[in-house]
Motif scaffolding. Structure first.
Motif, mmCIF file in Angstrom:
data_model
loop_
_atom_site.group_PDB
_atom_site.id
_atom_site.type_symbol
_atom_site.label_atom_id
_atom_site.label_comp_id
_atom_site.label_asym_id
_atom_site.label_seq_id
_atom_site.Cartn_x
_atom_site.Cartn_y
_atom_site.Cartn_z
ATOM 1 N N PRO A 156 -15.928 5.699 -1.477
ATOM 2 C CA PRO A 156 -15.867 6.647 -2.605
ATOM 3 C C PRO A 156 -14.899 7.803 -2.391
ATOM 4 C CG PRO A 156 -18.141 6.024 -2.175
ATOM 5 C CD PRO A 156 -17.325 5.441 -1.059
ATOM 6 N N ALA A 157 -14.798 8.305 -1.157
ATOM 7 C CA ALA A 157 -13.895 9.430 -0.899
ATOM 8 C C ALA A 157 -12.445 9.021 -1.137
ATOM 9 C CB ALA A 157 -14.079 9.919 0.529
ATOM 10 N N GLU A 158 -12.082 7.822 -0.681
ATOM 11 C CA GLU A 158 -10.718 7.331 -0.916
ATOM 12 C C GLU A 158 -10.484 7.072 -2.398
ATOM 13 O OE1 GLU A 158 -7.692 3.870 0.788
ATOM 14 O OE2 GLU A 158 -9.713 4.083 1.610
ATOM 15 N N SER A 159 -11.524 6.617 -3.088
ATOM 16 C CA SER A 159 -11.418 6.407 -4.538
ATOM 17 C C SER A 159 -11.089 7.707 -5.252
ATOM 18 C CB SER A 159 -12.730 5.830 -5.081
ATOM 19 O OG SER A 159 -12.966 4.534 -4.599
ATOM 20 N N GLU A 160 -11.759 8.776 -4.841
ATOM 21 C CA GLU A 160 -11.512 10.069 -5.461
ATOM 22 C C GLU A 160 -10.072 10.523 -5.244
ATOM 23 O OE1 GLU A 160 -13.243 12.194 -7.553
ATOM 24 O OE2 GLU A 160 -14.315 10.306 -7.776
ATOM 25 N N LEU A 161 -9.532 10.245 -4.083
ATOM 26 C CA LEU A 161 -8.143 10.590 -3.822
ATOM 27 C C LEU A 161 -7.205 9.841 -4.766
ATOM 28 C CD1 LEU A 161 -8.043 10.681 0.095
ATOM 29 C CD2 LEU A 161 -7.876 12.620 -1.478
ATOM 30 N N LEU A 162 -7.498 8.555 -5.017
ATOM 31 C CA LEU A 162 -6.669 7.778 -5.943
ATOM 32 C C LEU A 162 -6.764 8.331 -7.363
ATOM 33 C CD1 LEU A 162 -7.353 4.107 -4.765
ATOM 34 C CD2 LEU A 162 -5.322 5.499 -4.324
#
Length: 455
Positions: free
Chosen positions: A310-316
């Motif tokens: 989820p954290a990487e998703s938020e960055l995208l």
């Protein structure tokens, strides 16, 4: 003016009235450009239904126009004041009255901020899906008035699908209750849906019964880069045709990607003509992302980057959230269009908008809710240059004309307000316009509620 204030004061607390001429102009307009706004005679900030009824009875008795307002985050001039009007700001009616996990409903006042409601229902394991980009500041009453959408519409739908019932103060001060609290109900005409998207022209919403959903799993996202908008739009069509149900499917054109790169140092290649963002909140989002990634690659994606957590998703997803702020850095002023077309015509809409930009010699970036065909062309221009301002307005109109030619609509979620009155008449046609004016006259025979909007 003296008689208006005297009567208003008879039924309102002193703190509910603003008459200071240095303050009332700050309530004169929303965030739309190219929309005239008048000088309100008084601003009223009620806290109760009875106070709203008093305002409407007074306005009817004195034949004074009333402009209902929320947080004024709108983009069509629907909340703009008219000369001598009462601005009825509902931001102090901001209570979440009830959250019912069994019925999956919430009862709220119109001034509740979208994000506040979302966080409140999340504590009960529930979810209120409509999420306009201004969700941290916009109000539920404003969302209802403009039938707003958001990033999640591709899976969860728009505001209209979550409004079960309303309490509405009519122009003459009577209180009308519409709709239901039940899961189903077809008794009589659907007046609830009639008020959703009416932009304060039929009545003043003072309470809403909203449908909720169970809180979904945390979503995972991917980003896919394309060398052309046609390939990106082909990927969108493939995703929808294969039956996938992403929780988010967003697209940014080259102009937007480059602006985001400059503002946020996202590291996207300059060759990226379109960036597609997809997300899933399904039980197995990684599998869904893998399937969509394959479709993107088949459509011509130069790179597909799925998130692992989820954290990487938020960055995208930050790239999409930065779109408007990034485009605003390109010129002193921007005009945000809101044209929705069938998904199958999305590529034609983007290519046509690029042609409009070239014709008028302007920078126009497009970010889109690609999953439902809702595009937001952003015209960047210098508002201090009369010729450039003229070209900006003409390009704005050309984009709306293009949307209608492609079988679309002039507004998917921002509303008509003042900005698109002429274009509403074109879209509806003479028979549709006549019937809509008849509805307005039935609810507001004196034309006191938000006059000059829509028609």
């Amino acid at each position: 003016m003296d008689e208006l204030l005297r009567r208003l004061r008879a039924g309102l607390p002193a703190e509910a009235l603003i008459t200071d001429p240095d303050v009332t102009p700050t309530y004169a307009r929303d965030m739309a450009g190219f929309c005239p706004a008048g000088d309100p005679a008084v601003v009223v900030l009620p806290r109760t239904v009875e106070e709203v009824q008093h305002v409407m009875r007074t306005a009817t008795a004195l034949r004074v126009p009333v402009v209902p307002q929320g947080a004024r985050t709108g983009l069509s001039g629907a909340a703009n004041a008219t000369d001598g009007c009462v601005v009825l700001s509902l931001v102090r009616m901001d209570r979440v009255l009830e959250i019912n996990p069994v019925d999956r409903t919430a009862v709220v006042e119109p001034g509740v901020v979208n994000a506040v409601l979302s966080r409140a229902v999340a504590e009960h394991g529930l979810y209120y899906p409509p999420d306009p980009s201004s969700w941290e500041t916009c109000t539920i009453g404003g969302n209802i008035g403009t039938a707003s959408g958001g990033l999640c519409c591709v899976k969860y739908g728009v505001t209209a699908e979550y409004v079960l019932g309303l309490d509405v103060v009519l122009a003459d001060g009577r209180l009308l209750s519409t709709g239901r609290r039940t899961a189903k109900g077809v008794a009589g005409y659907d007046l609830t849906r009639l008020f959703v998207g009416s932009e304060g022209t039929l009545g003043v919403v003072v309470r809403a019964v909203l449908a909720l959903r169970p809180k979904p799993p945390v979503q995972l996202a991917l980003a896919a880069e394309f060398a052309s908008t046609a390939e990106a739009c082909a990927a969108v069509c493939a995703v929808m045709e294969r039956g996938h149900t992403p929780s988010l499917l967003e697209l940014m054109d080259r102009t937007t990607v480059q602006a985001v790169n400059r503002l946020g140092r996202m590291g996207l290649p300059d060759s990226t003509a379109a960036l597609l963002l997809a997300a899933f909140d399904t039980p197995d989002p990684a599998a869904d992302l893998a399937a969509v990634g394959e479709l993107c690659t088949a459509a011509g994606a130069t790179q597909v980057v799925p998130a692992d957590d989820p954290a990487e998703s938020e960055l995208l997803l930050q790239a999409r959230r930065m779109s408007l702020p990034a485009l605003e850095t390109l010129a002193p002023a921007t005009m945000i269009d809101d044209v929705c077309v069938p998904r199958s015509r999305l590529a034609d809409m983007l290519d046509g908008t690029a042609a409009v930009a070239e014709t008028y010699g302007l920078t126009i970036g497009v970010c889109a809710h690609a999953g439902d065909g809702n595009t937001h062309p952003v015209v960047c221009f210098d508002h201090t240059d009369p010729d450039e301002s003229r070209r900006a307005r003409e390009s704005f109109d050309a984009i709306m004309a293009l949307g209608l030619e492609l079988g679309g609509t002039i507004t998917g979620e921002h509303g008509v307000g003042v900005l698109k009155k002429e274009w509403l008449a074109r879209e509806l046609g003479p028979v549709g316009l006549e019937l809509q004016r008849g509805i307005k006259k039935t609810f507001d025979p004196l034309n006191l509620l938000n006059p000059g909007k829509l028609f």
